[in-house]
Design a protein around this motif. Structure first.
Motif, PDB file in Angstrom:
ATOM      1  N   THR A  29       1.032  -1.123  -0.024  1.00  0.00           N
ATOM      2  CA  THR A  29      -0.070   0.029  -0.082  1.00  0.00           C
ATOM      3  C   THR A  29       1.032   1.050   0.019  1.00  0.00           C
ATOM      4  N   PHE A  30       0.517   2.293  -0.698  1.00  0.00           N
ATOM      5  CA  PHE A  30       1.466   3.438  -1.034  1.00  0.00           C
ATOM      6  C   PHE A  30       0.723   4.578  -1.167  1.00  0.00           C
ATOM      7  N   LYS A  31       1.276   5.595  -0.348  1.00  0.00           N
ATOM      8  CA  LYS A  31       0.857   7.005  -0.237  1.00  0.00           C
ATOM      9  C   LYS A  31       0.801   7.749  -1.440  1.00  0.00           C
ATOM     10  N   THR A  32      -0.339   8.294  -1.808  1.00  0.00           N
ATOM     11  CA  THR A  32      -0.144   9.426  -3.173  1.00  0.00           C
ATOM     12  C   THR A  32      -0.380  10.810  -2.401  1.00  0.00           C
ATOM     13  N   PRO A  33      -0.020  11.774  -3.237  1.00  0.00           N
ATOM     14  CA  PRO A  33       0.606  11.819  -4.535  1.00  0.00           C
ATOM     15  C   PRO A  33       1.941  11.101  -4.440  1.00  0.00           C
ATOM     16  N   MET A  34       2.179  10.424  -5.573  1.00  0.00           N
ATOM     17  CA  MET A  34       3.726   9.647  -5.573  1.00  0.00           C
ATOM     18  C   MET A  34       4.291   9.924  -7.203  1.00  0.00           C
ATOM     19  N   PHE A  35       5.742   9.529  -7.006  1.00  0.00           N
ATOM     20  CA  PHE A  35       6.458   9.537  -8.202  1.00  0.00           C
ATOM     21  C   PHE A  35       6.758   8.480  -8.507  1.00  0.00           C
ATOM     22  N   MET A  36       6.640   7.742  -9.680  1.00  0.00           N
ATOM     23  CA  MET A  36       7.064   6.198 -10.138  1.00  0.00           C
ATOM     24  C   MET A  36       8.246   6.281 -10.774  1.00  0.00           C
ATOM     25  N   PRO A  37       9.417   5.657 -10.414  1.00  0.00           N
ATOM     26  CA  PRO A  37      10.775   5.689 -11.423  1.00  0.00           C
ATOM     27  C   PRO A  37      10.361   4.610 -12.281  1.00  0.00           C
ATOM     28  N   VAL A  38      10.813   4.976 -13.682  1.00  0.00           N
ATOM     29  CA  VAL A  38      10.731   4.083 -14.897  1.00  0.00           C
ATOM     30  C   VAL A  38      11.838   3.164 -14.958  1.00  0.00           C
ATOM     31  N   GLY A  39      11.313   2.134 -15.211  1.00  0.00           N
ATOM     32  CA  GLY A  39      12.432   0.851 -15.525  1.00  0.00           C
ATOM     33  C   GLY A  39      12.082   0.166 -16.829  1.00  0.00           C
ATOM     34  N   THR A  40      12.195   0.912 -17.742  1.00  0.00           N
ATOM     35  CA  THR A  40      11.543   0.527 -19.168  1.00  0.00           C
ATOM     36  C   THR A  40      11.826  -1.103 -19.420  1.00  0.00           C
ATOM     37  N   GLN A  41      12.926  -1.425 -19.202  1.00  0.00           N
ATOM     38  CA  GLN A  41      13.393  -2.994 -19.747  1.00  0.00           C
ATOM     39  C   GLN A  41      13.553  -3.827 -18.398  1.00  0.00           C
ATOM     40  N   ALA A  42      12.819  -3.514 -17.480  1.00  0.00           N
ATOM     41  CA  ALA A  42      12.932  -4.219 -16.080  1.00  0.00           C
ATOM     42  C   ALA A  42      14.098  -3.906 -15.154  1.00  0.00           C
ATOM     43  N   SER A  43      14.386  -2.751 -15.718  1.00  0.00           N
ATOM     44  CA  SER A  43      15.526  -2.125 -14.567  1.00  0.00           C
ATOM     45  C   SER A  43      15.691  -0.420 -14.528  1.00  0.00           C
ATOM     46  N   VAL A  44      15.343  -0.085 -13.394  1.00  0.00           N
ATOM     47  CA  VAL A  44      15.506   1.511 -13.462  1.00  0.00           C
ATOM     48  C   VAL A  44      17.012   1.579 -13.540  1.00  0.00           C
ATOM     49  N   GLY A  56      12.547   5.065  -1.128  1.00  0.00           N
ATOM     50  CA  GLY A  56      11.269   5.425  -0.723  1.00  0.00           C
ATOM     51  C   GLY A  56      10.515   5.088  -1.964  1.00  0.00           C
ATOM     52  N   ALA A  57      11.004   4.395  -3.121  1.00  0.00           N
ATOM     53  CA  ALA A  57      10.023   4.091  -4.193  1.00  0.00           C
ATOM     54  C   ALA A  57       9.021   3.070  -3.636  1.00  0.00           C
ATOM     55  N   GLY A  58       7.850   3.207  -4.471  1.00  0.00           N
ATOM     56  CA  GLY A  58       6.705   2.368  -4.176  1.00  0.00           C
ATOM     57  C   GLY A  58       6.548   1.526  -5.238  1.00  0.00           C
ATOM     58  N   ILE A  59       6.128   2.213  -6.457  1.00  0.00           N
ATOM     59  CA  ILE A  59       5.669   1.561  -7.498  1.00  0.00           C
ATOM     60  C   ILE A  59       6.601   1.931  -8.777  1.00  0.00           C
ATOM     61  N   ILE A  60       7.244   1.125  -9.408  1.00  0.00           N
ATOM     62  CA  ILE A  60       8.250   1.282 -10.691  1.00  0.00           C
ATOM     63  C   ILE A  60       7.552   1.008 -11.813  1.00  0.00           C
ATOM     64  N   LEU A  61       7.877   1.391 -12.960  1.00  0.00           N
ATOM     65  CA  LEU A  61       7.267   1.119 -14.310  1.00  0.00           C
ATOM     66  C   LEU A  61       8.359   0.042 -14.952  1.00  0.00           C
ATOM     67  N   SER A  62       7.657  -0.690 -15.855  1.00  0.00           N
ATOM     68  CA  SER A  62       8.290  -1.378 -17.003  1.00  0.00           C
ATOM     69  C   SER A  62       7.344  -1.260 -18.306  1.00  0.00           C
ATOM     70  N   ASN A  63       8.007  -1.870 -19.268  1.00  0.00           N
ATOM     71  CA  ASN A  63       7.146  -1.343 -20.700  1.00  0.00           C
ATOM     72  C   ASN A  63       6.792  -2.724 -21.541  1.00  0.00           C
ATOM     73  N   THR A  64       5.770  -2.849 -21.725  1.00  0.00           N
ATOM     74  CA  THR A  64       5.190  -4.092 -22.607  1.00  0.00           C
ATOM     75  C   THR A  64       5.662  -4.024 -23.922  1.00  0.00           C
ATOM     76  N   TYR A  65       5.833  -3.029 -24.661  1.00  0.00           N
ATOM     77  CA  TYR A  65       6.480  -3.125 -25.838  1.00  0.00           C
ATOM     78  C   TYR A  65       7.927  -3.556 -25.700  1.00  0.00           C
ATOM     79  N   HIS A  66       8.721  -3.042 -25.042  1.00  0.00           N
ATOM     80  CA  HIS A  66      10.089  -3.507 -24.746  1.00  0.00           C
ATOM     81  C   HIS A  66      10.183  -4.718 -24.517  1.00  0.00           C
ATOM     82  N   LEU A  67       9.555  -5.073 -23.407  1.00  0.00           N
ATOM     83  CA  LEU A  67       9.783  -6.598 -22.935  1.00  0.00           C
ATOM     84  C   LEU A  67       9.053  -7.614 -23.590  1.00  0.00           C
ATOM     85  N   TRP A  68       8.158  -7.331 -24.594  1.00  0.00           N
ATOM     86  CA  TRP A  68       7.585  -8.237 -25.573  1.00  0.00           C
ATOM     87  C   TRP A  68       8.676  -8.602 -26.530  1.00  0.00           C
ATOM     88  N   LEU A  69       9.311  -7.359 -27.131  1.00  0.00           N
ATOM     89  CA  LEU A  69      10.400  -7.594 -28.417  1.00  0.00           C
ATOM     90  C   LEU A  69      11.641  -8.303 -27.483  1.00  0.00           C
TER      91      LEU A  69
END
Ligand SMILES: CO[C@@H]1O[C@H](CNc2nc3cc4c(=O)[nH]c(N)nc4cc3[nH]2)[C@H]2OC(C)(C)O[C@@H]12
Length: 375
Positions: A29-44, A56-69
């Motif tokens: 569970t994470f407090k908002t407002p929040m900034f989410m670090p981007v880890g496009t290819q499964a790594s920030v 203090g990162a709670g949610i990080i991003l990865s990307n479907t397009y990149h990881l599909w390829l």
């Protein structure tokens, strides 16, 4: 059935549209407002999970397009999903790939069925439909998934954007039907409509009618001015339900985060902090500091004297400048860590300001010290 994602509105700031809340996910569970670090290819980039937890990162991003390829969603699935694959036990969010097709792939053809394009890696002909994107996101196993959408150019014609919004709503519906794990993965709808208030309303109405657990505001941070972005947010966020999270995609400068929160946005992501860090540019409370500049060669102060992050407690501008100039990878690790911490910590300060109902005073003081002017 219990939804995978729940939002709890804790408090509305008295003088603005800002909200203090928390988002409940299967991985915390994470407090908002929040900034989410981007880890496009499964790594920030250059960050270990321990670094991300420490900052203090709670949610990080990865990307479907990149990881599909690459490496392919089947490999990630065999690894047990993204959390296991990258040894990250907090929140993960995946974008759906549509935006990346438009920003990365050459030669693409969009139809009702989906998008045909050539891989930016090897030119291979590929096709991404709403169903395919959702199934890839199911295989990746993120806690929060994005619908497959088209992000039209901000300055496209009204007629084009209207047709695009209507197709994006049909794609969203197809994605909901294709979604295989609603109990463990929350699917967000993405509101489009460029700068047209009636098209934003049409998009929001369509998507809210499908009852997503959260809503992204897409089609922004694509070259329009900050004034245009704020104008669109002014009329778009009130169209969205108060009891669901609002996620503004691709936004990551300090002023845009604060102004987004004021307009009711709860979640943000952007490559900006890690991207500028790689060329030695850092964010500090007194504005941007390009640490590779010669003037810092004997400056033994921290990047930001007001920052309490691991980097600012242990390293100096002179040392970091030396590493960057010597092309030592540890240098961009330090600038990346600090920039991510700066934005995550900024959101913590904004949470406090919402609590104290003084967000506008905080904004004024922050802008003044950072050196933002109003135009
Ligand atoms: C400041 O960084 C540049 O600006 C882009 C971030 N701006 C952005 N706006 C977005 C909109 C959408 C959308 O409508 N839908 C979906 N599914 N995802 C999206 C992702 C988005 N990210 C970064 O993307 C590039 C790499 C083009 O430059 C960066």
């Amino acid at each position: 059935m219990e939804p995978a994602i729940k939002y709890r509105l804790i408090k509305k700031e008295k003088h603005t549209g800002a909200r203090l809340g928390e988002i409940v996910t299967p991985h915390g569970t994470f407090k908002t407002p929040m900034f989410m670090p981007v880890g496009t290819q499964a790594s920030v980039k250059t960050m270990a999970p321990e670094d991300l937890k420490e900052m203090g990162a709670g949610i990080i991003l990865s990307n479907t397009y990149h990881l599909w390829l690459r490496p392919g969603e089947d490999i990630v699935e065999k690894a047990g999903g993204l959390h296991k694959f990258m040894n990250w036990d907090r929140g993960v969010l995946t974008d759906s790939g549509g935006f990346q097709v438009f920003s990365l792939a050459k030669l693409r053809d969009i139809s009702e069925e989906g998008v045909a394009f050539k891989s930016h890696l090897n030119g291979e002909k590929l096709f991404l439909s709403p169903e395919k994107a959702i199934h890839v996101e199911n295989a990746l196993g993120a806690d929060i998934m994005m619908s497959f959408d088209e992000c039209p150019p901000f300055f496209e014609s009204y007629d084009y954007v209207k047709k695009s919004v209507e197709r994006t709503s049909r794609w969203a519906e197809r994605g909901l039907i294709a979604h295989q794990n609603p109990a463990t993965q929350g699917l967000f709808g993405i509101v489009q409509g460029a700068g047209f208030e009636d098209l934003r309303r049409q998009s929001a109405r369509d998507l809210v009618g499908m009852d997503f657990p959260g809503y992204s505001i897409g089609g922004l941070s694509v070259g329009e001015s900050k004034g245009e972005m704020n104008r669109v947010l002014d009329f778009t966020t009130p169209m969205l339900p108060e009891d669901k999270p609002r996620y503004l995609m691709g936004v990551g400068s300090p002023d845009a985060l604060i102004d987004g929160v004021i307009r009711g946005v709860d979640m943000f992501d952007c490559v900006l902090p890690t991207r500028i860090a790689r060329n030695g540019t850092t964010m500090t409370s007194q504005g941007r500091l390009v640490v590779k500049n010669a003037k810092y060669s004997e400056d033994f102060r921290p990047l930001d004297p007001k920052c309490d992050c691991y980097v600012c407690k242990n390293y100096t501008r002179a040392y970091i400048r030396h590493l960057i100039k010597a092309d030592e990878t540890f240098g961009i690790h330090l600038t990346s860590y600090h920039n991510l911490y700066f934005l995550i910590n900024l959101m913590h300060q904004v949470q406090d300001a919402i609590e104290q109902d003084n967000l506008l005073e905080f904004r004024e003081a922050f802008f003044e010290e950072y050196g933002y002017n109003e135009n």
